[in-house]
Design a protein around this motif. Structure first.
Motif, mmCIF file in Angstrom:
data_model
loop_
_atom_site.group_PDB
_atom_site.id
_atom_site.type_symbol
_atom_site.label_atom_id
_atom_site.label_comp_id
_atom_site.label_asym_id
_atom_site.label_seq_id
_atom_site.Cartn_x
_atom_site.Cartn_y
_atom_site.Cartn_z
ATOM 1 N N VAL A 90 0.860 -1.186 0.000
ATOM 2 C CA VAL A 90 0.000 0.000 0.000
ATOM 3 C C VAL A 90 0.896 1.235 0.000
ATOM 4 O O VAL A 90 1.806 1.352 0.830
ATOM 5 C CB VAL A 90 -0.932 0.006 1.228
ATOM 6 N N ILE A 104 -1.926 0.597 -4.633
ATOM 7 C CA ILE A 104 -1.210 -0.637 -4.322
ATOM 8 C C ILE A 104 -0.109 -0.859 -5.353
ATOM 9 O O ILE A 104 -0.360 -0.807 -6.562
ATOM 10 C CB ILE A 104 -2.178 -1.843 -4.323
ATOM 11 N N ILE A 160 -7.068 -1.188 1.994
ATOM 12 C CA ILE A 160 -6.047 -0.136 2.022
ATOM 13 C C ILE A 160 -6.181 0.691 3.298
ATOM 14 O O ILE A 160 -5.196 0.946 4.004
ATOM 15 C CB ILE A 160 -6.161 0.761 0.772
#
Length: 412
Positions: A90, A104, A160
């Motif tokens: 991330v 990502i 995330i």
């Protein structure tokens, strides 16, 4: 069905990442490069500029091998360490204007590029593709991700955001005042969910890095053809990418600057423009267009607005409706005689973040005769052109975020 997989990144140690990370080599002035090379022994610039050690310029295959040598030295000195297991990474950037980008870092499939699951909107130059392919083959790594974009996805966003609740593995601020963060996702369940969400996407799009992705694809074809035991799982089947949702993408325009009026006087030039544009003199105050098919022009100390006479221009495809294409087809090519946007030295480009004031100063300096401004391309235009298999003119988009080299490295 996009194949976006985790990988074992080679990364700088936490204490050195801010010293290692660098912008693309070409974005530094000579003075900036020399300062970093002189005073920062950990800069990634030492790897990509190996001739510094010998105080001379080194090019071609010899340079590629020396890049490989410098890279191996960084690993031998434990500046770079390889993660023991495959991860998604991330990555978050907060820029000086407080714009935030979340995505990502992962490995994208060269086969997906071949099969148009990863779609392109920009032309590439064959010789650049080959040069960078040979470079990748020799050095054996890629240190700057291709920027890909995908439709906003709530499942991926949730993962995330959850990762970002933990302490970041990396957190550093650059001299540009951008702050970068990195977290590792090595949890098996999260990895499987992310991979499945990408598999459910029929298409993703290249936002920035067309030459890098094309070169990685050429490398994949070379290695596949030379490997009798090819399985599809080898590292060369993938290339490093930074994937961000479409809502995080920032697209700016590229303004055009032309060195001369192709032998025309100012009055002759304006008369020719009048055929296909309604022209208004805006005086000396900076003017920027606010809608599609309208342009700003700076000429001889004054700004003009140009409104396309649509009855004289036909829109046969999404490319025809693109402002950069309209400007090329109605002014740059037929009036100013610029037929090769990539190689004609009479035209230069200024990204929209520098605004029309930069266009004005460049023309006022005498280096250019005229400058043109336009509104940015939007994400739907970019996707439609890619979906139709068309290609934008060069320098149609200036896309953010811009990534640093050397933060995560993908080895072939």
């Amino acid at each position: 069905m996009a194949k976006i997989i985790p990988f074992n990144a080679v990364r700088p140690t936490r204490d050195k990442v801010s010293l290692v990370a660098s912008r693309s080599y070409q974005t530094y002035t000579q003075a900036e490069r020399e300062a970093r090379l002189d005073y920062n022994p950990f800069s990634f610039l030492h790897i990509v500029n190996p001739g510094y050690k010998y105080d001379r310029e080194i090019t071609g295959v010899e340079r590629y091998q020396l890049v490989r040598n410098r890279y191996m030295e960084f690993k031998e000195d434990d500046i770079f360490i390889k993660d023991p297991s495959a991860c998604y990474y991330v990555y978050k950037i907060v820029d000086r204007d407080n714009q935030e980008f979340n995505g990502i870092i992962a490995a994208a499939s060269a086969e997906d590029y071949e099969n148009n699951i990863i779609r392109k909107h920009e032309d590439t130059l064959a010789y650049k593709e080959l040069i960078f392919k040979d470079y990748l083959k020799t050095v054996g790594f890629n240190a700057e991700p291709v920027l890909l974009t995908y439709p906003d996805n709530q499942v991926i966003e949730t993962i995330i955001r959850k990762a970002q609740q933990e302490r970041a593995e990396f957190e550093f601020t650059t001299t540009y005042r951008d702050t970068h963060y990195l977290w590792l996702i090595d949890n098996k369940d999260s990895i499987e969910i992310i991979q499945k969400e990408f598999e459910d996407m029929s298409t993703i799009y290249i936002a920035d890095g067309h030459h890098r992705s094309a070169s990685s694809y050429l490398l994949y074809k070379d290695e596949k053809s030379q490997n009798p035991n090819h399985s599809g799982k080898e590292s060369y089947n993938y290339f490093m990418s930074y994937l961000i949702p479409e809502s995080d993408l920032r697209i700016h325009e590229f303004n055009r600057l032309v060195k001369d009026l192709n032998g025309l006087t100012k009055e002759e030039f304006l008369i020719k423009l009048d055929t296909i544009y309604r022209i208004e003199n805006r005086g000396k105050m900076p003017y920027k267009p606010s809608k599609k098919h309208h342009f700003s022009m700076y000429l001889d100390g004054e700004f003009y607005s140009l409104y396309l006479r649509k009855s004289l221009y036909s829109f046969e495809s999404s490319l025809d409706a693109l402002d950069a294409q309209i400007l090329f087809k109605t002014i740059l090519e037929p009036i100013l005689g610029i037929t090769d946007l990539r190689n004609d030295l009479r035209i230069m480009y200024s990204n929209g973040k520098k605004d029309v004031i930069n266009v004005k100063s460049q023309v006022d300096s005498g280096d250019f005769a005229v400058g043109f401004g336009m509104v940015p391309v939007n994400i739907n235009e970019m996707k439609q052109i890619a979906d139709e298999g068309l290609k934008m003119p060069p320098k149609s988009t200036f896309i953010e975020p811009k990534l640093r080299s050397g933060v995560t490295i993908y080895e072939f």
